[in-house]
Design a protein around this motif. Sequence first.
Motif: not given
Length: 293
Positions: A3-15, A64-75, A80-83
Motif C-alpha cells: 500500500n505504500g502507506n508511510l503515514t500509517y507506519s509512522k503512526e505506529q512508531r511508538k507502539y 520478528t526482530l529482523e522484521a522490526g529492524a527493517e520497519l525501524c530502518t524505514i522509520l 531500535t534497529v541496532k538493539k
Amino acid sequence: MHNGNLTYSKEQRKYLTRLLEHYMEKTGADNKENLNDGMRFLDWPSTENTKGVDAGLHAMLIMTLEAGAELCTILKEDTTVKKCLAAVARLRKYVADANGSKQAAALLALSGLMPAEKVNSKVIAVDGVRRFSTFFGYYMLQAKTKAGDYEGGINAIRNYWGPMLQLGATTFWEDFNIDWVPNASRIDELVKPGQIDIHGTYGDYCYKNFRHSLAHDWSSGPTPWLTEHVLGIKALAPGCKIVQIIPQLGDLQFAEGSFPTPYGIIKVKHTRLANGQIKSIIKAPKEIKIVRK
C-alpha cells in the motif's frame, strides 16, 4: 510494500518500538528465546511436540526482530534497529532441534537457522503431506520455495489442499488430515450409507466434530503462495510502484491470475511453449514499472 502507506507506519512508531523492546527482553542469557509469559504455541497440531514448539518460537523471535529492524530502518529509529540486530545476533548462536515438527522446521529454514534444502528433504518432504497443518502449511510452502523446490510446493498444494476440493470444499478448512479422506462423503452431498461424515466425525482440540470450521482464512496459504511464486508477482517498491514478475510454473502448462495494487489490477497469464520457454502476457496500470528476469 503493497500500500505504500508511510503515514500509517509512522503512526505506529511508538507502539512498534515499545513492542520490540518487550520482545528483546525475551532473549535469555543463554541466547535462547524466553517467551514464557503465556501459552507456548505455534498451532494446535504441533502442541504436543514441546521441543518443536521451542524451536519454532526461537526462529519466530528472530524473524520478528529482523522484521522490526527493517520497519525501524524505514522509520529512522536507528537505536531500535541496532538493539534488534544485536538481539538477533545473540539468538543466532543457538539452533534448536525441530524434533520432526514440520511447522518448526519451516520456521528454522525461513529464519536462516538451518539450510532450507536440508529442512525440505529431511523433514518437510518426509511422508509427503502427512503432518502438514492448514495454518503452517503456508510456511512449509515458503520453506520449499527457499530450497528451490517450486514443483514440490505445487505438489503439496495438490495433495493437501486438493483433496478438500475433491470433497466439495469452496472455502479453506480450519483443520485437515489426509488420513480422513478414505470413504469420506463430500460436504456438498448428503452422507450416503457406509460413508463417513468428514465434518461430523473428524477434528481435533478445540475444533472437534461440527465445531470444525470449513471456512477459515488462516488455511488459505496457497493463495498468496501461488500469486508470489507461480504467477511470480512481487512488489519491489512501496505502493507497488515497481513490481517484479518471474513465474515458476513447475510442471504446469499455464497459470493465469490477477493482483490488486493501489493503481489498479495487474493481469498476468503465463503459458509454457513447446520449446519449454514461457510466454507471458502482462497488463498493468501505467503507473507501475514491471521488472522481469
